[in-house]
Design an enzyme around this catalytic site. Structure first.
Site, PDB file in Angstrom:
ATOM      1  N   GLY A  34      -5.373 -12.861  -6.465  1.00 48.21           N
ATOM      2  CA  GLY A  34      -4.707 -14.120  -6.134  1.00 48.21           C
ATOM      3  C   GLY A  34      -3.224 -13.938  -5.848  1.00 48.21           C
ATOM      4  O   GLY A  34      -2.674 -14.536  -4.919  1.00 48.21           O
ATOM      5  N   CYS A  35      -2.579 -13.095  -6.629  1.00 51.64           N
ATOM      6  CA  CYS A  35      -1.139 -12.878  -6.454  1.00 51.64           C
ATOM      7  C   CYS A  35      -0.843 -12.099  -5.179  1.00 51.64           C
ATOM      8  O   CYS A  35       0.174 -12.325  -4.525  1.00 51.64           O
ATOM      9  CB  CYS A  35      -0.562 -12.177  -7.677  1.00 51.64           C
ATOM     10  SG  CYS A  35      -0.714 -13.185  -9.177  1.00 51.64           S
ATOM     11  N   THR A  36      -1.732 -11.203  -4.813  1.00 59.84           N
ATOM     12  CA  THR A  36      -1.577 -10.467  -3.554  1.00 59.84           C
ATOM     13  C   THR A  36      -1.725 -11.422  -2.379  1.00 59.84           C
ATOM     14  O   THR A  36      -0.907 -11.410  -1.443  1.00 59.84           O
ATOM     15  CB  THR A  36      -2.608  -9.330  -3.457  1.00 59.84           C
ATOM     16  OG1 THR A  36      -2.361  -8.411  -4.534  1.00 59.84           O
ATOM     17  CG2 THR A  36      -2.527  -8.607  -2.130  1.00 59.84           C
ATOM     18  N   LYS A  87       0.813 -11.856 -11.968  1.00 66.73           N
ATOM     19  CA  LYS A  87       0.793 -10.400 -12.077  1.00 66.73           C
ATOM     20  C   LYS A  87       0.739  -9.727 -10.716  1.00 66.73           C
ATOM     21  O   LYS A  87      -0.037 -10.116  -9.861  1.00 66.73           O
ATOM     22  CB  LYS A  87      -0.410  -9.961 -12.911  1.00 66.73           C
ATOM     23  CG  LYS A  87      -0.448  -8.485 -13.211  1.00 66.73           C
ATOM     24  CD  LYS A  87      -1.011  -8.235 -14.588  1.00 66.73           C
ATOM     25  CE  LYS A  87      -1.020  -6.774 -14.945  1.00 66.73           C
ATOM     26  NZ  LYS A  87       0.287  -6.166 -15.071  1.00 66.73           N
ATOM     27  N   ALA A 145       1.462 -13.583  -2.166  1.00 72.34           N
ATOM     28  CA  ALA A 145       2.619 -12.853  -1.644  1.00 72.34           C
ATOM     29  C   ALA A 145       2.478 -12.607  -0.144  1.00 72.34           C
ATOM     30  O   ALA A 145       3.445 -12.783   0.622  1.00 72.34           O
ATOM     31  CB  ALA A 145       2.780 -11.528  -2.387  1.00 72.34           C
TER      32      ALA A 145
END
Length: 170
Positions: free
Chosen positions: A56-58, A51, A61
């Site tokens: 975690g996804c930030t 998401k 990326a």
């Protein structure tokens, strides 16, 4: 104790190194379609994440954005989630992400490559997006995959795998 990126049991991929990676044609935040064939002759890093704009996804990326070793090997980086164009645009702008974020809202392609399905998070099993990374060589074949990914240090590990593959084909 189970963490979000470390499942209780190892996962196996339907995709094996040396096999052709499944073709895809998925839209980015601007509606432009990105197909694997568009990247023929280049290494491609396809990272699948749950998401936009979550911790975690930030981190993931931004690690791909900031990895000097990954920039040095010249691979195309593509992020893939179920998020829509508006979410991808806001996420990419907020963190100055220089690579396309692709959308698979129904998880059709993610299911094909094993990146969507049952997963265990904090002891609870449910269907969802599995954080995974795939390196695809210039001929469209899988070089390496990371399943049940830990975010820390993976961008540099991806770069090392590409560099090793480049040496093997020199």
């Amino acid at each position: 104790m189970t963490t979000p990126d470390a499942p209780e049991t190892p996962e196996t991929s339907r995709l094996q190194p040396g096999e052709a990676f499944p073709a895809f044609a998925l839209p980015d935040a601007d509606g432009k379609t990105h197909a694997l064939a568009d990247y023929a002759g280049n290494y491609v890093v396809l990272y699948v994440y749950p998401k936009d704009d979550t911790p975690g996804c930030t981190k993931e990326a931004c690690d791909f954005r900031d990895s000097a070793p990954l920039r040095a090997v010249g691979a195309a980086i593509l992020g893939l989630s179920r998020d829509d164009a508006g979410s991808h645009t806001a996420f990419a702008e907020k963190y100055s992400l220089p690579f396309p974020l692709l959308s698979d809202p129904d998880a059709t392609f993610m299911k094909e490559i094993g990146s969507y399905g049952p997963k265990t998070l904090y002891g609870k099993t449910s269907d969802g997006v599995k954080r995974q990374t795939f390196v695809i060589d210039p001929q469209g074949k899988l070089v390496k995959s990371w399943l049940a990914v830990k975010v820390e240090g993976r961008a540099d590990a991806v770069a090392a795998a590409i560099a090793a593959d480049q040496v093997g084909h020199a």
